[in-house]
Design a protein around this motif. Structure first.
Motif, short mmCIF file in Angstrom:
data_model
loop_
_atom_site.label_atom_id
_atom_site.label_comp_id
_atom_site.label_asym_id
_atom_site.label_seq_id
_atom_site.Cartn_x
_atom_site.Cartn_y
_atom_site.Cartn_z
N SER A 48 1.05 -1.04 0.02
CA SER A 48 0.36 -0.05 -0.26
C SER A 48 1.14 1.25 -0.14
CB SER A 48 -1.04 -0.43 1.42
OG SER A 48 -0.21 0.06 2.59
N LYS A 49 0.61 2.31 -1.34
CA LYS A 49 1.06 3.52 -0.92
C LYS A 49 1.17 4.17 -0.06
CE LYS A 49 0.58 3.35 -5.96
NZ LYS A 49 0.03 3.70 -7.26
N ARG A 50 1.90 5.28 0.60
CA ARG A 50 1.57 6.91 1.45
C ARG A 50 0.18 7.89 0.87
NH1 ARG A 50 3.25 11.42 2.18
NH2 ARG A 50 4.44 11.92 0.48
N ALA A 54 3.95 4.33 3.31
CA ALA A 54 3.30 3.18 2.96
C ALA A 54 4.18 1.74 3.59
CB ALA A 54 4.68 3.25 1.70
N ARG A 79 6.36 -1.26 3.07
CA ARG A 79 6.67 -1.45 2.21
C ARG A 79 7.10 -2.92 2.36
NH1 ARG A 79 9.38 2.84 4.77
NH2 ARG A 79 11.09 1.95 5.43
#
Length: 375
Positions: free
Chosen positions: A150-152, A238, A240
């Motif tokens: 998932s992204k920031r 995010a 990572r």
């Protein structure tokens, strides 16, 4: 800020002495002061690690059921909203979501909240100290889930600036949160009108504001919480990690409405529609009842609780309690309190209470006699 392993000590005459342990209310007063100044504060261990792990597993099972239901719905938005609230940058369902949590019928969440709000009073007393009383209302209850990849999020406040904090929000870690999991980043002292003005002036450069401002990262142990003013600027990081169920970040998410903040909130809140806007005092009462030994009634099931109250009222009335007899009579007369209108029964209960000299029952009985109702 109030670490579990940082017991203060002071120098005495010839040896070090531990200071007298502070009460929960004293700790809450200190935490509240920090929260008002900084806009965010860390609370250590308000939920045990074992309880956090157990609740996390139950939430992930509910997530899997919700994913399946949404996938089978062919894009039906009503199914989505049955399980999920909107979360900024939710993107792909399988990356970041705001999973709504029920209170009724779910023993796991009831036990966890009992531990947080009844067994340990630090969060309770901090809310009271900061917002001025236990009339604050539960506004949101959900789980923020950030999957690997998932992204920031962009930096944001949950609410626009207003004079008083509209909400206080708690993010409670249900597992240890590492840097790779994408912990929440907060900008301290960003809940002010001045910072919000700067934030609103540069919509295209808000990430630059994040880079230029001192920030704190919520690297929490399981059971720790970030408690923050909803006007504070923050963002989820995010995740990572690439795979593995253990690398999914799960936060228990709750917010409480400040009754002294009268301006609109600006969002509907992440909470199931059948959960009433109960006060903190009422929430704690229900949680205490939920774990009471031998209590067969779920206090968060309003229909069952009403029926249980009726049984208790009848038991007291049948044992001769005049006030209970009067109350049943009134309920039967008006059709209130989960009773049907039954004037004959109303008169019978008024007569029993009146015979014990209860003036209000005698007055009500006189009204029935004069109108012929129930005779």
């Amino acid at each position: 800020i109030l670490g579990r392993d940082s017991t203060p000590i002071s120098a005495g005459t010839g040896k070090m002495k531990k200071k007298k342990k502070k009460s929960t209310k004293q700790k809450a007063s200190k935490v509240s002061q920090i929260l008002r100044e900084e806009g965010v504060v860390k609370l250590d261990g308000i939920l045990s690690a074992s309880s956090a792990a157990s609740l996390r597993q139950e939430i992930l099972k509910r997530r899997d059921l919700a994913y399946s239901a949404v996938s089978a719905s062919s894009g039906d938005d009503t199914v989505w909203r049955k399980y999920f609230a909107d979360v900024l940058l939710k993107g792909d369902l399988n990356q970041r979501c705001d999973l709504l949590l029920p209170l009724k019928g779910w023993r796991g969440i009831q036990l966890a909240l009992h531990e947080i709000f009844v067994s340990s009073n630090l969060l309770t007393n901090t809310l009271i100290a900061t917002l001025g009383g236990d009339d604050v209302t539960l506004y949101e209850l959900s789980a923020l889930i950030s999957e690997p990849g998932s992204k920031r999020q962009p930096i944001h406040p949950d609410n626009p600036h207003q004079e008083h904090p509209p909400l206080l929000t708690a993010f409670i870690a249900l597992q240890d949160i590492t840097e790779e999991m994408g912990p929440t980043t907060f900008i301290p002292r960003s809940h002010t009108a001045q910072v919000h003005a700067k934030y609103n002036d540069v919509p295209a450069g808000r990430d630059e504001l994040l880079r230029q401002s001192p920030s704190v990262v919520a690297l929490l142990n399981a059971g720790d919480a970030s408690l923050f003013d909803s006007r504070s600027l923050h963002c989820g990081g995010a995740n990572r990690n690439t795979d593995g169920e253990g690398t999914t970040r799960v936060l228990l998410y709750m917010s409480f409405r400040n009754p002294r903040a009268t301006e609109p909130i600006g969002n509907v809140g992440s909470i199931m529609p059948d959960i009433p806007r109960m006060t903190l005092k009422e929430l704690r009462r229900k949680l205490a009842a939920a774990v009471q030994n031998g209590n067969p009634i779920d206090p968060f099931d309003d229909e069952l609780e009403k029926k249980n109250s009726i049984r208790e009222l009848h038991l007291a009335a049948e044992k001769g309690d005049a006030l209970s007899q009067l109350q049943i009579g009134i309920n039967c007369y008006l059709g209130e309190g989960h009773f049907d209108v039954n004037l004959t029964e109303a008169v019978r209960w008024f007569e029993l209470a009146a015979a014990q000299g209860l003036a209000q029952a005698q007055l009500n009985l006189g009204v029935c006699y004069s109108t012929g109702e129930g005779l």
